[in-house]
Motif scaffolding. Structure first.
Motif, mmCIF file in Angstrom:
data_model
loop_
_atom_site.group_PDB
_atom_site.id
_atom_site.type_symbol
_atom_site.label_atom_id
_atom_site.label_comp_id
_atom_site.label_asym_id
_atom_site.label_seq_id
_atom_site.Cartn_x
_atom_site.Cartn_y
_atom_site.Cartn_z
ATOM 1 N N GLY A 128 0.732 -1.310 0.063
ATOM 2 C CA GLY A 128 0.250 -0.101 -0.262
ATOM 3 C C GLY A 128 0.627 1.294 -0.268
ATOM 4 N N THR A 129 2.175 1.136 -0.468
ATOM 5 C CA THR A 129 2.895 2.154 -0.830
ATOM 6 C C THR A 129 2.680 3.290 -1.842
ATOM 7 O OG1 THR A 129 4.723 1.054 0.927
ATOM 8 C CG2 THR A 129 5.167 3.264 -0.513
ATOM 9 N N TYR A 130 2.496 2.692 -2.969
ATOM 10 C CA TYR A 130 2.495 3.385 -4.075
ATOM 11 C C TYR A 130 0.785 3.720 -4.760
ATOM 12 C CZ TYR A 130 7.008 2.664 -4.402
ATOM 13 O OH TYR A 130 9.225 2.525 -4.225
ATOM 14 N N PRO A 131 0.538 5.438 -5.037
ATOM 15 C CA PRO A 131 -1.207 5.013 -5.750
ATOM 16 C C PRO A 131 -1.260 4.522 -6.474
ATOM 17 C CG PRO A 131 0.322 7.448 -5.928
ATOM 18 C CD PRO A 131 1.104 5.800 -5.113
ATOM 19 N N ASN B 26 -2.143 5.238 7.000
ATOM 20 C CA ASN B 26 -2.121 6.806 5.940
ATOM 21 C C ASN B 26 -0.481 7.424 6.148
ATOM 22 O OD1 ASN B 26 -5.208 7.717 6.025
ATOM 23 N ND2 ASN B 26 -4.883 6.867 8.566
ATOM 24 N N PHE B 27 0.326 7.137 6.596
ATOM 25 C CA PHE B 27 1.632 7.521 6.122
ATOM 26 C C PHE B 27 2.636 6.389 6.184
ATOM 27 C CE2 PHE B 27 -0.130 9.607 9.637
ATOM 28 C CZ PHE B 27 0.405 11.186 9.879
ATOM 29 N N GLN B 28 2.699 6.355 4.631
ATOM 30 C CA GLN B 28 3.774 5.701 4.309
ATOM 31 C C GLN B 28 5.327 5.330 4.472
ATOM 32 O OE1 GLN B 28 1.727 7.269 2.310
ATOM 33 N NE2 GLN B 28 0.047 6.169 1.751
ATOM 34 N N ALA B 29 6.072 4.205 4.848
ATOM 35 C CA ALA B 29 7.211 4.594 4.812
ATOM 36 C C ALA B 29 8.212 4.989 4.064
ATOM 37 C CB ALA B 29 8.210 2.681 4.750
ATOM 38 N N THR B 30 7.663 5.885 2.889
ATOM 39 C CA THR B 30 8.682 5.754 2.037
ATOM 40 C C THR B 30 8.559 7.533 2.323
ATOM 41 O OG1 THR B 30 6.679 6.161 0.075
ATOM 42 C CG2 THR B 30 8.776 4.211 -0.221
ATOM 43 N N ASN B 31 7.372 7.927 2.386
ATOM 44 C CA ASN B 31 6.652 9.456 3.060
ATOM 45 C C ASN B 31 7.165 9.572 4.540
ATOM 46 O OD1 ASN B 31 6.525 10.151 0.659
ATOM 47 N ND2 ASN B 31 4.052 9.073 1.374
ATOM 48 N N PHE B 32 6.748 9.384 5.199
ATOM 49 C CA PHE B 32 7.154 8.747 6.814
ATOM 50 C C PHE B 32 7.840 8.374 7.400
ATOM 51 C CE2 PHE B 32 3.797 12.430 5.566
ATOM 52 C CZ PHE B 32 4.338 13.227 5.935
ATOM 53 N N THR B 33 9.046 7.760 7.730
ATOM 54 C CA THR B 33 9.550 6.960 7.596
ATOM 55 C C THR B 33 8.908 6.750 9.649
ATOM 56 O OG1 THR B 33 10.783 6.292 6.297
ATOM 57 C CG2 THR B 33 11.367 4.641 8.369
ATOM 58 N N SER B 34 9.514 7.345 9.818
ATOM 59 C CA SER B 34 9.711 7.350 11.674
ATOM 60 C C SER B 34 8.491 6.548 12.244
ATOM 61 C CB SER B 34 9.729 8.865 12.548
ATOM 62 O OG SER B 34 9.556 9.275 11.720
ATOM 63 N N ILE B 35 6.611 7.255 11.923
ATOM 64 C CA ILE B 35 5.665 7.261 12.422
ATOM 65 C C ILE B 35 4.916 6.388 11.652
ATOM 66 C CG2 ILE B 35 3.393 8.559 11.863
ATOM 67 C CD1 ILE B 35 4.201 11.351 11.470
ATOM 68 N N HIS B 36 4.965 5.536 10.454
ATOM 69 C CA HIS B 36 4.762 4.815 9.831
ATOM 70 C C HIS B 36 5.761 3.893 10.887
ATOM 71 C CE1 HIS B 36 3.989 1.299 6.947
ATOM 72 N NE2 HIS B 36 4.609 0.732 7.037
ATOM 73 N N LEU B 37 6.640 3.262 10.628
ATOM 74 C CA LEU B 37 7.297 2.101 11.734
ATOM 75 C C LEU B 37 6.591 2.341 13.514
ATOM 76 C CD1 LEU B 37 10.720 2.498 10.975
ATOM 77 C CD2 LEU B 37 9.547 0.657 10.621
ATOM 78 N N LEU B 38 6.493 3.744 14.235
ATOM 79 C CA LEU B 38 5.949 3.313 14.951
ATOM 80 C C LEU B 38 3.670 2.865 14.996
ATOM 81 C CD1 LEU B 38 4.972 5.312 18.140
ATOM 82 C CD2 LEU B 38 4.299 6.929 17.198
#
Length: 271
Positions: A44-47, A111-123
């Motif tokens: 679910g990373t890319y549109p 909502n926060f893909q790893a490619t855009n917001f890695t830290s929030i995604h991992l959280l």
């Protein structure tokens, strides 16, 4: 009238694997991920599949929070009507905190893909899988206190097994993801469209990590399905909605009432 809520754990549990499978096929066909195996959130990373992935996980997060709340209320009702350990309500309250945190994590992952917001995604992943694992562990342990009126001993054992499996897969995912990242200096996460992905060092580590994550999600799914028979017996008796009157409105009504009384009194005097 009350209605059974068997649909709540069934839909909440089923929505995740259905979403993951749809985005997996979608992203593979689009060439965004490797067929064997991507991380779940990588599908679910890319549109455009990321739009569907995020929306469905938001819906599931809301349903999960509702399930956590309803499960806690169910345990409280059981304790009020049956002989139960004194610590059971407080344990359920702590478990609910973990469940709400896991629900938030599901939404963050979507909502926060790893490619855009890695830290929030991992959280979000830590909350969804890590804290969520604590939630199912507590539900598994509390199941033994609900026997035999709510669930059977076999169900309690199954929940413990799934919780143990989820814990093991969580550890395997983290360890082998670290090993693969160490050998390649980056994460095989969003570069899957490149043909050289399989030529990366220690590719087997990546496959073990991602496959374990899928098994981890499956363990959560089974635990939620075990709640279906119990929620079938849950009824909601409805809600009472009341609107408090505004103080100015009350004073206005009182003034009009007083004026009416005075007018009536004056009319009586004239007569």
């Amino acid at each position: 009238m009350g209605s059974g809520l068997a649909w709540l754990p069934l839909v909440t549990g089923s929505l995740l694997p259905v979403t993951f499978l749809i985005t997996y096929v979608w992203s593979v066909v689009a060439g965004h991920v490797e067929p064997d195996f991507p991380y779940i959130s990588a599908t679910g990373t890319y549109p455009p599949e990321s739009c569907f992935f995020g929306q469905m996980l938001n819906i599931d997060a809301v349903l999960m929070a509702a399930l956590v709340w309803m499960r806690h209320k169910m345990i409280l009702d059981y304790c009020a009507k049956n002989i139960a350990p004194k610590a059971l309500p407080s344990r359920s309250k702590v478990a609910s905190f973990f469940g709400y945190a896991a629900s938030l994590g599901i939404s963050l992952v979507g909502n926060f893909q790893a490619t855009n917001f890695t830290s929030i995604h991992l959280l979000g992943a830590c909350l969804a899988f890590g804290v969520g694992n604590l939630y199912i562990w507590m539900q598994a342990v509390m199941s033994y206190s609900l026997e035999p009126r709510v669930n059977s001993r076999a169900v309690s054992h199954l929940r413990v097994f799934c919780s143990f499996l989820a814990s093991a897969m969580c550890v395997v995912t983290v360890v082998f993801s670290y090993l693969h990242t160490r050998d390649n200096k980056d994460v095989a996460y969003w570069a899957a469209e490149h043909s050289w992905m399989r030529e990366r060092n220690s590719w087997a580590y990546h496959v073990v990590a991602t496959a374990s994550e899928w098994v981890l999600a499956g363990a959560f799914y089974v635990v939620l399905l075990t709640l279906v028979p119990e929620f079938k017996r849950v009824t909601v008796q409805g809600m009472v909605v009341e609107l408090e009157r505004d103080r100015r409105q009350v004073r206005g009504d009182d003034s009009r009432s007083t004026g009416t009384v005075n007018e009536s009194f004056a009319e009586t005097v004239r007569l």
